[in-house]
Scaffold this motif. Structure first.
Motif, short mmCIF file in Angstrom:
data_model
loop_
_atom_site.label_atom_id
_atom_site.label_comp_id
_atom_site.label_asym_id
_atom_site.label_seq_id
_atom_site.Cartn_x
_atom_site.Cartn_y
_atom_site.Cartn_z
N PHE A 1 6.68 -0.15 7.26
CA PHE A 1 6.60 1.00 6.38
C PHE A 1 8.00 1.37 5.87
O PHE A 1 9.01 1.13 6.54
N GLY A 2 8.02 1.98 4.70
CA GLY A 2 9.25 2.58 4.22
C GLY A 2 9.52 3.87 4.98
O GLY A 2 8.69 4.35 5.76
N GLN A 3 10.69 4.46 4.74
CA GLN A 3 11.09 5.65 5.48
C GLN A 3 10.54 6.93 4.85
O GLN A 3 10.68 8.02 5.43
N GLN B 1 3.97 0.68 2.37
CA GLN B 1 3.71 -0.18 3.55
C GLN B 1 3.42 -1.59 3.05
O GLN B 1 2.75 -1.78 2.04
N TYR C 1 4.62 7.28 1.77
CA TYR C 1 5.15 6.07 2.41
C TYR C 1 4.57 4.82 1.73
O TYR C 1 3.37 4.78 1.45
N GLY D 1 9.91 7.87 10.04
CA GLY D 1 8.89 7.03 9.43
C GLY D 1 7.92 6.46 10.45
O GLY D 1 7.88 6.88 11.61
N LEU D 2 7.14 5.52 10.00
CA LEU D 2 6.05 4.95 10.79
C LEU D 2 6.41 3.56 11.31
O LEU D 2 7.03 2.76 10.60
N ALA E 1 0.84 -1.20 0.00
CA ALA E 1 0.00 0.00 0.00
C ALA E 1 0.87 1.25 0.00
O ALA E 1 2.06 1.20 0.33
N TYR F 1 0.72 5.58 1.09
CA TYR F 1 0.04 6.62 1.84
C TYR F 1 0.68 7.98 1.53
O TYR F 1 1.86 8.07 1.22
N GLN G 1 1.23 11.78 3.34
CA GLN G 1 1.16 12.49 4.61
C GLN G 1 1.59 13.94 4.43
O GLN G 1 2.66 14.21 3.89
#
Lengths: 108, 121
Positions: free
Chosen positions: A99-101, A90, A88, B46-47, A35, A37, A39
Motif C-alpha cells: 500500500f501507499g502511505q 494498493q 490509499y 499506512g497499511l 486499487a 481505498y 478510509q
C-alpha cells in the motif's frame, strides 16, 4: 517489493472542487493489480477502484481512476462533504500486496 | 452481505504471542475461491499486508514477518486466525481481516472493522 509513493501528503480543497491524487510505483505495476481505498477515522478502508479504473459496487461515478506503468491517478470530480478522508493506493505483484502511505483530503 | 469481525485480546505483553480470530458471516469461507488476509495499520500510519490463508489451509506470508506469523483456518466455525510471536512495541497496531475475491484483480473487497492491539507489560 514494490514501493508505492503517494502525493501530495495532504490536499486541502473545498467542496465542489476537483481532487487529483497521485500514486507512483518503484517498478512497473500491472494495471490489473492497482486499487484505491478510502478510509475515514475509526473505520476500515473501503474499496473504491480496482483494476486501475473499475469502480467497486456502489461507488459514485465522481470517483475515477487512471494510469499505467508506474504512474496512477485517482480523481474525484466534485468533492462532496463525505469525500474528505484518507485515500490509499494498493498494488499486487509477486505474491505480495503493498500500500501507499496515503493522501489526506481535507476541507480547506 | 459478507461481514468480517476480528476478535482477540487488545493487550499483549512483549515477547508473547498475539492471537486474533476473524469470523466470517454472510458467506462460507470454503464456498469459493477467496484469499483471507490479515492487514495491520500502525497508529497514524499506512497499511501493511501480513499474509493470507486459503480455505484448504494453504497460506502465504509477507517475507518481512514470515518468521513470526502463523495462520490457520477453521471452516466448521467459518473462522480464520492469526498468530504473531515474539511481539514488540513495533507490533502495536490496528489489525484488520479482509477478503481478496480472487477475481483476478488482487484487491480487498470486504474488511473487518479492525481491532486495536497494544503491546505493553
Amino acid at each position: 517489493e514494490t514501493v508505492l509513493t503517494q502525493s501530495p501528503g495532504t490536499l486541502s480543497l473545498s467542496p465542489g472542487e476537483r481532487a487529483t491524487l497521485s500514486c507512483r510505483a518503484s517498478q512497473t505495476v500491472s494495471s490489473t493489480f492497482l486499487a484505491w481505498y478510502q478510509q475515514k477515522p475509526g473505520q476500515a478502508p473501503r474499496l473504491l477502484i480496482y483494476g486501475t479504473s473499475s469502480r467497486a459496487t456502489g461507488i459514485p461515478d465522481r470517483f475515477s481512476g487512471s494510469g499505467s506503468g508506474t504512474d496512477f491517478t485517482l480523481t474525484i470530480s466534485r468533492l462532496e462533504p463525505e469525500d474528505f478522508a484518507v485515500y490509499y493506493c494498493q498494488q499486487y505483484g509477486s505474491s505480495l500486496w503493498t500500500f501507499g502511505q496515503g493522501t489526506k483530503v481535507e476541507i480547506k | 452481505q459478507v461481514q468480517l469481525q476480528e476478535s482477540g485480546p487488545g493487550l499483549v505483553k512483549p515477547s508473547q504471542t498475539l492471537s486474533l480470530t476473524c469470523t466470517v458471516s454472510g458467506g462460507s469461507i470454503s464456498s469459493g475461491n477467496y484469499y483471507w488476509s490479515w492487514i495491520r495499520q500502525h497508529p497514524g500510519k499506512g497499511l501493511e499486508w501480513i499474509g493470507y490463508i486459503f480455505h484448504s489451509g494453504t497460506s502465504y506470508y509477507n517475507p518481512s514477518l514470515k518468521s513470526r506469523v502463523t495462520m490457520s483456518v477453521d471452516t466448521s466455525k467459518n473462522q480464520f486466525s492469526l498468530k504473531l510471536s515474539s511481539v514488540t512495541a513495533a507490533d502495536a497496531a490496528v489489525y484488520y481481516c479482509a477478503r481478496d475475491p480472487l477475481d483476478g484483480y488482487g484487491h480487498f473487497d470486504y474488511w473487518g472493522q479492525g481491532t486495536l492491539v497494544t503491546v505493553s507489560s
